[in-house]
Scaffold this motif. Structure first.
Motif, PDB file in Angstrom:
ATOM      1  N   MET A 451       0.791  -1.226   0.000  1.00  0.00           N
ATOM      2  CA  MET A 451       0.000   0.000   0.000  1.00  0.00           C
ATOM      3  C   MET A 451       0.831   1.287   0.000  1.00  0.00           C
ATOM      4  O   MET A 451       0.305   2.361  -0.286  1.00  0.00           O
ATOM      5  CB  MET A 451      -0.929   0.009   1.219  1.00  0.00           C
ATOM      6  CG  MET A 451      -1.968  -1.097   1.216  1.00  0.00           C
ATOM      7  SD  MET A 451      -3.035  -1.059  -0.243  1.00  0.00           S
ATOM      8  CE  MET A 451      -3.823   0.541  -0.057  1.00  0.00           C
ATOM      9  N   SER A 452       2.086   1.217   0.346  1.00  0.00           N
ATOM     10  CA  SER A 452       2.891   2.434   0.457  1.00  0.00           C
ATOM     11  C   SER A 452       3.973   2.497  -0.623  1.00  0.00           C
ATOM     12  O   SER A 452       4.669   1.507  -0.848  1.00  0.00           O
ATOM     13  CB  SER A 452       3.559   2.516   1.834  1.00  0.00           C
ATOM     14  OG  SER A 452       4.411   3.645   1.898  1.00  0.00           O
ATOM     15  N   PRO A 453       4.159   3.671  -1.259  1.00  0.00           N
ATOM     16  CA  PRO A 453       5.259   3.856  -2.216  1.00  0.00           C
ATOM     17  C   PRO A 453       6.603   4.077  -1.528  1.00  0.00           C
ATOM     18  O   PRO A 453       7.577   4.447  -2.183  1.00  0.00           O
ATOM     19  CB  PRO A 453       4.847   5.118  -2.990  1.00  0.00           C
ATOM     20  CG  PRO A 453       3.465   5.453  -2.557  1.00  0.00           C
ATOM     21  CD  PRO A 453       3.256   4.838  -1.219  1.00  0.00           C
ATOM     22  N   ARG A 454       6.656   3.861  -0.228  1.00  0.00           N
ATOM     23  CA  ARG A 454       7.862   4.190   0.533  1.00  0.00           C
ATOM     24  C   ARG A 454       9.103   3.463   0.001  1.00  0.00           C
ATOM     25  O   ARG A 454      10.164   4.080  -0.155  1.00  0.00           O
ATOM     26  CB  ARG A 454       7.645   3.836   2.004  1.00  0.00           C
ATOM     27  CG  ARG A 454       8.857   4.109   2.883  1.00  0.00           C
ATOM     28  CD  ARG A 454       8.544   3.827   4.331  1.00  0.00           C
ATOM     29  NE  ARG A 454       9.693   4.095   5.194  1.00  0.00           N
ATOM     30  CZ  ARG A 454       9.658   4.015   6.516  1.00  0.00           C
ATOM     31  NH1 ARG A 454       8.532   3.667   7.133  1.00  0.00           N
ATOM     32  NH2 ARG A 454      10.741   4.281   7.227  1.00  0.00           N
ATOM     33  N   GLN A 455       8.970   2.160  -0.249  1.00  0.00           N
ATOM     34  CA  GLN A 455      10.134   1.377  -0.693  1.00  0.00           C
ATOM     35  C   GLN A 455      10.739   1.974  -1.955  1.00  0.00           C
ATOM     36  O   GLN A 455      11.948   2.252  -2.010  1.00  0.00           O
ATOM     37  CB  GLN A 455       9.708  -0.070  -0.944  1.00  0.00           C
ATOM     38  CG  GLN A 455      10.800  -0.972  -1.446  1.00  0.00           C
ATOM     39  CD  GLN A 455      10.250  -2.316  -1.911  1.00  0.00           C
ATOM     40  OE1 GLN A 455      10.341  -2.653  -3.085  1.00  0.00           O
ATOM     41  NE2 GLN A 455       9.666  -3.073  -0.994  1.00  0.00           N
ATOM     42  N   THR A 456       9.922   2.212  -2.953  1.00  0.00           N
ATOM     43  CA  THR A 456      10.411   2.774  -4.214  1.00  0.00           C
ATOM     44  C   THR A 456      10.911   4.198  -4.016  1.00  0.00           C
ATOM     45  O   THR A 456      11.959   4.590  -4.547  1.00  0.00           O
ATOM     46  CB  THR A 456       9.295   2.742  -5.272  1.00  0.00           C
ATOM     47  OG1 THR A 456       8.913   1.386  -5.511  1.00  0.00           O
ATOM     48  CG2 THR A 456       9.754   3.375  -6.580  1.00  0.00           C
ATOM     49  N   GLY A 457      10.173   4.984  -3.236  1.00  0.00           N
ATOM     50  CA  GLY A 457      10.550   6.371  -3.007  1.00  0.00           C
ATOM     51  C   GLY A 457      11.896   6.509  -2.319  1.00  0.00           C
ATOM     52  O   GLY A 457      12.705   7.373  -2.678  1.00  0.00           O
ATOM     53  N   GLU A 458      12.140   5.667  -1.333  1.00  0.00           N
ATOM     54  CA  GLU A 458      13.410   5.768  -0.602  1.00  0.00           C
ATOM     55  C   GLU A 458      14.593   5.301  -1.445  1.00  0.00           C
ATOM     56  O   GLU A 458      15.707   5.811  -1.295  1.00  0.00           O
ATOM     57  CB  GLU A 458      13.310   4.981   0.708  1.00  0.00           C
ATOM     58  CG  GLU A 458      12.388   5.662   1.727  1.00  0.00           C
ATOM     59  CD  GLU A 458      12.356   4.962   3.074  1.00  0.00           C
ATOM     60  OE1 GLU A 458      12.761   3.777   3.129  1.00  0.00           O
ATOM     61  OE2 GLU A 458      11.920   5.585   4.054  1.00  0.00           O
ATOM     62  N   ILE A 459      14.356   4.345  -2.333  1.00  0.00           N
ATOM     63  CA  ILE A 459      15.432   3.954  -3.266  1.00  0.00           C
ATOM     64  C   ILE A 459      15.746   5.121  -4.196  1.00  0.00           C
ATOM     65  O   ILE A 459      16.920   5.431  -4.463  1.00  0.00           O
ATOM     66  CB  ILE A 459      15.034   2.702  -4.066  1.00  0.00           C
ATOM     67  CG1 ILE A 459      14.885   1.494  -3.140  1.00  0.00           C
ATOM     68  CG2 ILE A 459      16.072   2.412  -5.153  1.00  0.00           C
ATOM     69  CD1 ILE A 459      14.337   0.258  -3.820  1.00  0.00           C
ATOM     70  N   MET A 460      14.697   5.795  -4.666  1.00  0.00           N
ATOM     71  CA  MET A 460      14.902   6.975  -5.521  1.00  0.00           C
ATOM     72  C   MET A 460      15.688   8.046  -4.763  1.00  0.00           C
ATOM     73  O   MET A 460      16.598   8.678  -5.314  1.00  0.00           O
ATOM     74  CB  MET A 460      13.564   7.535  -5.992  1.00  0.00           C
ATOM     75  CG  MET A 460      12.792   6.637  -6.929  1.00  0.00           C
ATOM     76  SD  MET A 460      11.302   7.423  -7.600  1.00  0.00           S
ATOM     77  CE  MET A 460      12.025   8.530  -8.825  1.00  0.00           C
ATOM     78  N   LYS A 461      15.346   8.236  -3.504  1.00  0.00           N
ATOM     79  CA  LYS A 461      16.039   9.243  -2.689  1.00  0.00           C
ATOM     80  C   LYS A 461      17.538   8.939  -2.602  1.00  0.00           C
ATOM     81  O   LYS A 461      18.385   9.844  -2.723  1.00  0.00           O
ATOM     82  CB  LYS A 461      15.427   9.281  -1.291  1.00  0.00           C
ATOM     83  CG  LYS A 461      16.043  10.328  -0.375  1.00  0.00           C
ATOM     84  CD  LYS A 461      15.348  10.354   0.975  1.00  0.00           C
ATOM     85  CE  LYS A 461      15.936  11.443   1.865  1.00  0.00           C
ATOM     86  NZ  LYS A 461      15.236  11.514   3.176  1.00  0.00           N
ATOM     87  N   HIS A 462      17.859   7.676  -2.412  1.00  0.00           N
ATOM     88  CA  HIS A 462      19.273   7.264  -2.315  1.00  0.00           C
ATOM     89  C   HIS A 462      20.023   7.621  -3.601  1.00  0.00           C
ATOM     90  O   HIS A 462      21.135   8.172  -3.543  1.00  0.00           O
ATOM     91  CB  HIS A 462      19.338   5.756  -2.066  1.00  0.00           C
ATOM     92  CG  HIS A 462      20.719   5.188  -2.170  1.00  0.00           C
ATOM     93  ND1 HIS A 462      21.685   5.386  -1.206  1.00  0.00           N
ATOM     94  CD2 HIS A 462      21.303   4.431  -3.156  1.00  0.00           C
ATOM     95  CE1 HIS A 462      22.802   4.774  -1.569  1.00  0.00           C
ATOM     96  NE2 HIS A 462      22.595   4.185  -2.747  1.00  0.00           N
ATOM     97  N   TYR A 463      19.417   7.351  -4.756  1.00  0.00           N
ATOM     98  CA  TYR A 463      20.093   7.637  -6.022  1.00  0.00           C
ATOM     99  C   TYR A 463      20.140   9.127  -6.324  1.00  0.00           C
ATOM    100  O   TYR A 463      21.108   9.625  -6.915  1.00  0.00           O
ATOM    101  CB  TYR A 463      19.412   6.870  -7.157  1.00  0.00           C
ATOM    102  CG  TYR A 463      19.851   5.429  -7.228  1.00  0.00           C
ATOM    103  CD1 TYR A 463      21.003   5.055  -7.910  1.00  0.00           C
ATOM    104  CD2 TYR A 463      19.124   4.434  -6.581  1.00  0.00           C
ATOM    105  CE1 TYR A 463      21.423   3.734  -7.961  1.00  0.00           C
ATOM    106  CE2 TYR A 463      19.525   3.110  -6.617  1.00  0.00           C
ATOM    107  CZ  TYR A 463      20.685   2.760  -7.309  1.00  0.00           C
ATOM    108  OH  TYR A 463      21.103   1.464  -7.351  1.00  0.00           O
ATOM    109  N   VAL A 464      19.089   9.846  -5.918  1.00  0.00           N
ATOM    110  CA  VAL A 464      19.093  11.305  -6.112  1.00  0.00           C
ATOM    111  C   VAL A 464      20.217  11.945  -5.315  1.00  0.00           C
ATOM    112  O   VAL A 464      20.913  12.858  -5.794  1.00  0.00           O
ATOM    113  CB  VAL A 464      17.732  11.911  -5.708  1.00  0.00           C
ATOM    114  CG1 VAL A 464      17.803  13.434  -5.635  1.00  0.00           C
ATOM    115  CG2 VAL A 464      16.650  11.501  -6.703  1.00  0.00           C
TER     116      VAL A 464
END
Length: 544
Positions: A451-464
Motif C-alpha cells: 500500500m505504500s510507495p515508501r520502498q520505491t521512493g526511498e530507493i529513488m532518494k538514495h540515487y538522487v
C-alpha cells in the motif's frame, strides 16, 4: 431506576461528550506512528504539506513542485497547527491530524443530536453508532481532510437549524455561512451545497421557505463571498489567473457535469453506501417494514410535518436524503463524499434503537444484534481464507487476533440478543475498541509493501543523493515525491524521456510495468533495479 440500566451506561449517559471522546482516544492513542503513509492520498497530501512548510506555499497548494488546484489550504493549515503546538513530528503529524479530525467529526455529530432535540441517552447512542461503524474507524486512521470537512458541514447545519428555530437568528445565520466558507476552503464547494440544500428542502417540507428571504441570509451570503474572494484574490496574486480557471472549470464544473476522474454509474451509492455503513446496515432487517411501506403511515407523516415536535427528526431525514440524492446526481462519485451523511444517519439509527421521549424504539434490537453478530462472525471466518488467497509474498500479521476479537464480539451479541439496545451498543463499542489495536498495530503495517510507495521512493532518494536525475513516466502525480525527498520530473512522453536520458549521465526513472513493457526502442543503458506492486499495479524502477 430503569431495570435495564447498568452503572457503566448510566455514567456514560450523564457524560456523553466525554464518554465518546474517551472511546475515540482509546481507539487512536496507540496508532500515531505505526505504519508508512499509503497510496494515494496520504503520500500526496504529505508532499503538499511539506511543500507548504518548506517552500512557503500557504495560499496556493503545490504538489511535486507544481500548483495543485484540487485542494484548498485549510486542512494543511490545520496540520501546521498540530505540528507547531503538539509533540507530534514526522508522519505522526498526519496520523494525529486524522485522529483530531475524527474527534471533531464525532463532537459535531453529538452536538447535532443535541441540537435536534435528542436527550443524553440518544446523544450517547449516536456517538456509539459512529464509533462502531467500520468505515468511520478506517477513515479515522487515514490522513485526509474529509472528516474535518464534514465537521464544518455539520456545524453549519447546526447553526442553520438554530437560525430557523430562534427569534434572534442573525448570529446563527452568519455563523452558518462562515462555517460554509471554512468548509469550502477545506475541500471544496460541497461545503456550501450540503447545508444549503438541507435547509432549502427542510423549509419547503415545513412550508416556511419565506424564512430564507431575510436580511440575515443576505449578510451571510456577503460574508461567505468575502471569505472566498479573499482566498481567490490571494491565489491570483500568488499564482495568476490560470489557477483560478483550473479551480472553477476543471475542479468544479467538470467534476459536477462530466467528471474526468472517478466517474461512476448512477447507482454507485446505492451499492456502496450500505457496505460503508456496516455493520449498522443490518438495521434495515430489524425495521417494521410493513409499517414503513404502508400508505397510511406516510399520510400520517405528511399530516404531521408542521408539528414542531418533529422538527429535529425531519431535519435529520432531509439532511440524509437530500445529500444522498445530490451526490447520486453528480458525475464524480467517490465513496468518501458520503461522510457528512453519517451524522444524520447515526442520529436516526440511535433514535430508532433506543426511542426518544415518549416514542418507543422502532428497531427490533434482537434482530439487529443477530444481524451485527453475523457480520462480525462472517468477517472473522472470511479473514483467514482471504489471507490464504493473498497473492503476494509477504504475510499479513495479527489476523488471528482480529479474528478472535470479532468472533468473541459476535458471540457476545448473540448471547445477549434479548437484552436492550444499550447492552448491545456497549458490547459493540468494546469489540471495536479492542479490535482496532491489533489491526492498526500489526495487520495494517504489514500491508506497507503493498500500500505504500515508501520502498520505491526511498530507493529513488538514495540515487538522487548520489546525483541521479529523478524522472517518472505517467504516474499518479506526486505519489513518490514525499519519500523521495524531492520533486520528480513527471512526463507521459517517451520522446521526452529519451531526451532526458541523453542529457543526464545519471537518471532514476519510475513507471508502471505495463508502460515499460510497451516502451519501444528502450535504451540499452537503463537497468531495472526494483519492482514494487503498489495498491493495484506493479511499478518498475530503472537506473541509468
Amino acid at each position: 431506576m430503569n431495570k435495564n440500566s447498568s452503572p457503566v451506561w448510566d455514567f456514560m449517559e450523564k457524560h456523553p461528550w466525554v464518554s465518546v471522546l474517551m472511546i475515540l482516544a482509546l481507539q487512536s492513542i496507540f496508532t500515531m506512528d505505526y505504519r508508512s503513509l499509503w497510496f494515494s492520498d496520504e503520500v500526496r497530501y504529505a508532499d503538499v504539506y511539506h511543500q507548504m512548510k518548506d517552500a512557503g506555499h500557504w495560499l496556493v497548494m503545490y504538489l511535486n513542485g507544481v500548483a495543485y488546484p484540487d485542494k484548498p489550504p485549510v486542512y494543511f493549515w490545520f496540520l501546521s497547527l498540530i505540528d507547531t503546538f503538539t509533540p507530534a513530528n514526522g508522519i505522526s503529524v498526519f496520523f494525529l491530524g486524522a485522529a483530531v479530525s475524527a474527534g471533531a467529526f464525532l463532537l459535531s455529530t453529538v452536538a447535532l443530536a443535541r441540537t435536534l432535540g435528542c436527550g443524553r441517552k440518544t446523544t450517547l447512542a449516536t456517538g456509539l453508532v459512529l464509533l462502531t461503524n467500520i468505515f468511520f474507524l478506517g477513515i479515522a486512521h487515514y490522513s485526509r481532510m474529509d472528516l474535518l470537512f464534514g465537521s464544518f458541514i455539520i456545524w453549519a447545519n447546526i447553526c442553520l437549524f438554530k437560525a430557523f428555530h430562534s427569534e434572534d437568528n442573525t448570529k446563527w445565520m452568519l455563523s452558518a455561512f462562515v462555517l460554509m466558507g471554512i468548509a469550502t476552503l477545506t475541500k471544496g464547494p460541497l461545503g456550501i451545497v450540503f447545508p444549503i440544500l438541507t435547509a432549502f428542502c427542510y423549509l419547503i417540507w415545513k412550508k416556511k421557505l419565506s424564512l430564507f428571504r431575510n436580511k440575515a441570509v443576505l449578510k451571510g451570503v456577503a460574508i461567505l463571498a468575502l471569505i472566498l474572494l479573499a482566498w481567490i484574490i490571494g491565489a491570483i496574486l500568488v499564482d495568476g489567473t490560470s489557477f483560478i480557471h483550473n479551480i472553477f472549470y476543471k475542479q468544479i464544473y467538470e467534476r459536477a457535469v462530466s467528471s474526468f476522474h472517478h466517474e461512476e454509474p448512477f447507482q454507485y451509492y446505492l451499492i456502496a453506501f450500505p457496505l460503508a455503513w456496516l455493520p449498522w446496515t443490518m438495521a434495515i432487517f430489524a425495521l417494521p417494514l410493513k409499517k414503513l411501506i404502508s400508505i397510511s403511515h406516510w399520510k400520517n407523516v405528511i399530516a404531521q410535518r408542521k408539528d414542531s415536535a418533529n422538527d429535529g427528526r425531519d431535519w435529520a431525514w432531509i439532511m440524509f436524503i437530500s445529500g444522498f440524492i445530490m451526490l447520486t446526481c453528480l458525475s464524480i462519485k467517490v465513496l468518501i463524499y458520503i461522510l457528512p451523511l453519517f451524522a444524520p444517519l447515526a442520529i436516526l439509527t440511535a433514535r430508532g434503537l433506543l426511542g426518544e421521549d415518549d416514542n418507543p424504539p422502532v428497531i427490533n434490537s434482537k434482530k439487529l444484534w443477530i444481524g451485527v453478530a453475523c457480520v462480525y462472525i462472517l468477517l472473522a471466518v472470511a479473514a483467514p481464507f482471504a489471507e490464504s488467497f493473498f497473492p503476494f509474498d509477504f504475510a499479513l500479521k495479527g489476523i488471528s487476533f482480529t479474528v478472535l476479537i470479532l468472533g468473541l464480539g459476535g458471540f457476545a451479541l448473540l448471547a445477549t440478543r434479548t437484552s436492550d439496545g444499550k447492552t448491545g451498543l456497549l458490547i459493540m463499542a468494546v469489540t471495536m475498541t479492542i479490535w482496532i489495536q491489533p489491526l492498526a498495530l500489526k495487520t495494517l503495517p504489514s500491508l506497507d509493501p503493498l500500500m505504500s510507495p515508501r520502498q520505491t521512493g526511498e530507493i529513488m532518494k538514495h540515487y538522487v543523493e548520489q546525483g541521479s536525475y529523478p524522472l517518472a513516466h505517467k504516474i499518479y502525480s506526486g505519489i513518490f515525491s514525499y519519500y523521495a525527498g524531492t520533486d520528480i520530473h513527471e512526463t507521459s512522453d517517451f520522446n521526452e524521456i529519451d531526451r532526458l536520458l541523453k542529457e543526464h549521465d545519471k537518471v532514476i526513472l519510475v513507471m508502471q510495468k505495463k508502460y515499460y513493457d510497451h516502451w519501444e526502442n528502450r535504451p540499452e543503458d537503463v537497468t531495472i533495479i526494483n519492482e514494487q506492486f503498489i495498491s493495484d499495479r506493479p511499478y518498475i524502477l530503472l537506473r541509468k
